[in-house]
Design a protein around this motif. Sequence first.
Motif, PDB file in Angstrom:
ATOM      1  N   MET A  97      66.412  30.848  54.447  1.00 38.64           N
ATOM      2  CA  MET A  97      65.817  31.497  53.282  1.00 38.64           C
ATOM      3  C   MET A  97      64.322  31.697  53.522  1.00 38.64           C
ATOM      4  O   MET A  97      63.620  30.764  53.913  1.00 38.64           O
ATOM      5  CB  MET A  97      66.016  30.649  52.020  1.00 38.64           C
ATOM      6  N   TYR A  98      63.845  32.906  53.286  1.00 43.22           N
ATOM      7  CA  TYR A  98      62.421  33.237  53.332  1.00 43.22           C
ATOM      8  C   TYR A  98      62.043  33.835  51.977  1.00 43.22           C
ATOM      9  O   TYR A  98      62.820  34.608  51.402  1.00 43.22           O
ATOM     10  CB  TYR A  98      62.117  34.236  54.442  1.00 43.22           C
ATOM     11  N   TYR A  99      60.855  33.529  51.473  1.00 42.45           N
ATOM     12  CA  TYR A  99      60.504  34.017  50.140  1.00 42.45           C
ATOM     13  C   TYR A  99      58.986  34.054  49.943  1.00 42.45           C
ATOM     14  O   TYR A  99      58.230  33.322  50.583  1.00 42.45           O
ATOM     15  CB  TYR A  99      61.149  33.146  49.056  1.00 42.45           C
ATOM     16  N   LYS A 100      58.591  34.928  49.034  1.00 43.96           N
ATOM     17  CA  LYS A 100      57.194  35.001  48.614  1.00 43.96           C
ATOM     18  C   LYS A 100      56.857  33.773  47.781  1.00 43.96           C
ATOM     19  O   LYS A 100      57.597  33.411  46.863  1.00 43.96           O
ATOM     20  CB  LYS A 100      56.972  36.261  47.772  1.00 43.96           C
ATOM     21  N   ALA A 101      55.737  33.120  48.086  1.00 42.09           N
ATOM     22  CA  ALA A 101      55.237  31.974  47.317  1.00 42.09           C
ATOM     23  C   ALA A 101      53.913  32.381  46.692  1.00 42.09           C
ATOM     24  O   ALA A 101      52.945  32.650  47.401  1.00 42.09           O
ATOM     25  CB  ALA A 101      55.070  30.748  48.215  1.00 42.09           C
ATOM     26  N   TRP A 102      53.883  32.390  45.343  1.00 46.90           N
ATOM     27  CA  TRP A 102      52.711  32.945  44.663  1.00 46.90           C
ATOM     28  C   TRP A 102      52.637  32.401  43.245  1.00 46.90           C
ATOM     29  O   TRP A 102      53.643  32.431  42.514  1.00 46.90           O
ATOM     30  CB  TRP A 102      52.810  34.471  44.647  1.00 46.90           C
ATOM     31  N   GLN A 103      51.490  31.912  42.879  1.00 46.32           N
ATOM     32  CA  GLN A 103      51.244  31.537  41.486  1.00 46.32           C
ATOM     33  C   GLN A 103      50.493  32.676  40.809  1.00 46.32           C
ATOM     34  O   GLN A 103      49.388  33.019  41.219  1.00 46.32           O
ATOM     35  CB  GLN A 103      50.434  30.249  41.383  1.00 46.32           C
ATOM     36  N   ILE A 104      51.114  33.283  39.797  1.00 46.61           N
ATOM     37  CA  ILE A 104      50.450  34.373  39.072  1.00 46.61           C
ATOM     38  C   ILE A 104      49.325  33.789  38.235  1.00 46.61           C
ATOM     39  O   ILE A 104      49.545  32.932  37.385  1.00 46.61           O
ATOM     40  CB  ILE A 104      51.437  35.133  38.173  1.00 46.61           C
ATOM     41  N   MET A 105      48.125  34.232  38.500  1.00 48.58           N
ATOM     42  CA  MET A 105      46.954  33.790  37.756  1.00 48.58           C
ATOM     43  C   MET A 105      46.477  34.945  36.889  1.00 48.58           C
ATOM     44  O   MET A 105      46.416  36.085  37.325  1.00 48.58           O
ATOM     45  CB  MET A 105      45.837  33.369  38.714  1.00 48.58           C
ATOM     46  N   THR A 106      46.145  34.656  35.630  1.00 50.09           N
ATOM     47  CA  THR A 106      45.726  35.720  34.725  1.00 50.09           C
ATOM     48  C   THR A 106      44.485  35.318  33.955  1.00 50.09           C
ATOM     49  O   THR A 106      44.251  34.142  33.673  1.00 50.09           O
ATOM     50  CB  THR A 106      46.836  36.052  33.712  1.00 50.09           C
ATOM     51  N   SER A 107      43.690  36.319  33.619  1.00 52.53           N
ATOM     52  CA  SER A 107      42.573  36.123  32.707  1.00 52.53           C
ATOM     53  C   SER A 107      42.969  36.744  31.371  1.00 52.53           C
ATOM     54  O   SER A 107      44.124  37.102  31.150  1.00 52.53           O
ATOM     55  CB  SER A 107      41.315  36.795  33.271  1.00 52.53           C
ATOM     56  N   GLU A 108      42.032  36.917  30.486  1.00 50.10           N
ATOM     57  CA  GLU A 108      42.347  37.529  29.195  1.00 50.10           C
ATOM     58  C   GLU A 108      42.746  38.990  29.340  1.00 50.10           C
ATOM     59  O   GLU A 108      43.464  39.527  28.509  1.00 50.10           O
ATOM     60  CB  GLU A 108      41.122  37.425  28.266  1.00 50.10           C
ATOM     61  N   THR A 109      42.303  39.641  30.402  1.00 46.03           N
ATOM     62  CA  THR A 109      42.490  41.088  30.484  1.00 46.03           C
ATOM     63  C   THR A 109      43.173  41.577  31.748  1.00 46.03           C
ATOM     64  O   THR A 109      43.502  42.746  31.843  1.00 46.03           O
ATOM     65  CB  THR A 109      41.118  41.796  30.390  1.00 46.03           C
ATOM     66  N   LYS A 110      43.404  40.718  32.737  1.00 42.96           N
ATOM     67  CA  LYS A 110      43.986  41.229  33.973  1.00 42.96           C
ATOM     68  C   LYS A 110      44.703  40.127  34.749  1.00 42.96           C
ATOM     69  O   LYS A 110      44.532  38.938  34.489  1.00 42.96           O
ATOM     70  CB  LYS A 110      42.919  41.864  34.852  1.00 42.96           C
TER      71      LYS A 110
END
Length: 519
Positions: A97-110
Amino acid sequence: MKKLSIRLVLFSTILLCLISTSFSCRKSVIVDDPVLNIGSRLELFIDDYMIDNLGGKAETRLHHPVVKELAIIHDKPWEGSGSGYHSIFKDGNIYRMYYKAWQIMTSETKTLTPSIFCCYAESNDGISWVKPELGLYEFQGSKDNNIVFIRGMMGGVDADGGHPAVFKDDNPDVSPDVLYKAIIRATKTRGLFAFKSPDGIHWTPMSQEPIITDGAFDSQNLAFWDVEPGEYRAYWRYFDEGTEANPYQGIRGIRTAKSKDFINWYDQADLIYVDSPKEQLYTNQIKPYYRAPHLLIGFPTRYIDRGWSESMEALPERQHREWRSGISERYGTALTESLLMVSRDGVTFKRWNEAFLRPGIERVGTWNYGQQYIAWSVVETKSALDGAPNELSLYALENYWTGTSNDLRRYTMRIDGFVSVNAPMSGGELLTKPLTFTGNKLFLNFSSSAAGGIQIEIQDKNGKPLPGFTLEDSPPLFGDSIERIVTWKDGKDLSSLEGKTIRLRFVLKDADLFSFQFK
């Protein structure tokens, strides 16, 4: 006299129409259909290629995966709620298994983009997965992680390691040093890089320049060895109104091309769909079906923005949905689910318009933008039922963008069980197109009730039942089997018919027929 002749012609025309309607399952006998040479191929009813006509109450029926346990949770510090784009395949005695590892980080607007990686996991059974410590790349001062690609410079090219599609090359002439291949999106230019590996762990680029550049590529873009034509095939994201200056305009679609060497690509084309509307398709997840590699089966993700309504507000995690909409409205109102499609030429696809994998019962982590992205692709695993045959496992994403981790859940299906020809107890019939075959026995993948069953008649190309293989010679088959041999009163040997043009007539009662094969 002239009026009488006209009446006779009209009466004859009406009579012929009534006859053809009453015997609709036989109508093909007056048509000079091309003969299909199927040899000893396994043939599924996932499209209408083999079907000349359905009669009675027979119909093709789409089947759906059965939900199982969580396969893997992306909860390591270098993973996160944006993890996805899984590539899964069986390699000898292990599953990779191969996969994208990513924590979505957000601000108030983007939405922000912190570190993004490709990670690796493996399993002995396709059910329980482990994340080995590979020691390749450093994260927060340590190499004790399962990171196999990074975002940035790798081997002299600037690639987005978080958008991987990894496969083991089935090309019989492949060299050991390029046994494993990967397609990875470029970061600073628009295009796709090709990577190679001898072991699936240590990777280097195959070229210092992108191998494909005409597209948008903001998805999981993939390629594989296409066994039947003996060439490589790639599929990637584009927009139907995209331009060189702005490729992200219009409807999200899928583009394809072919290659002999994995570097130079030709015959570029946009996918064509039979009887399907224009829809936003994110991933494509196309691959040759391992039991019938002449069939390219895909599980594209359908994206639909339903807007705000009472139904949208009633879905799970309303507060989080509204917060995401504050960044971009579609982040809160868009929904995703997976479809099923199939092709025999790689360009024209039969796409089932009904969802193959719906968002499912409402609960936390479901009915959101990013759910039900199916991993690339299905694998065969053992059944949980003692004595039962193996089954298909497929994996889909949930809990996307709802915290600091997300999950990949396993689903199962019967082997070849995507679509069946089904008939109720009142009965139905399937008549195949004229065909020739190689072998001396016929096997079915079918399921029936205890009271139902299937009878099989073999006809000549004109629809005339062959002696010894008529419906009256066929005792009903009943049961539930991945591979059951067909028997007539005089036996099961079809040697006398090998190479001759025939038709198969299946008469079903409370039964499903998934596939058949001569061998």
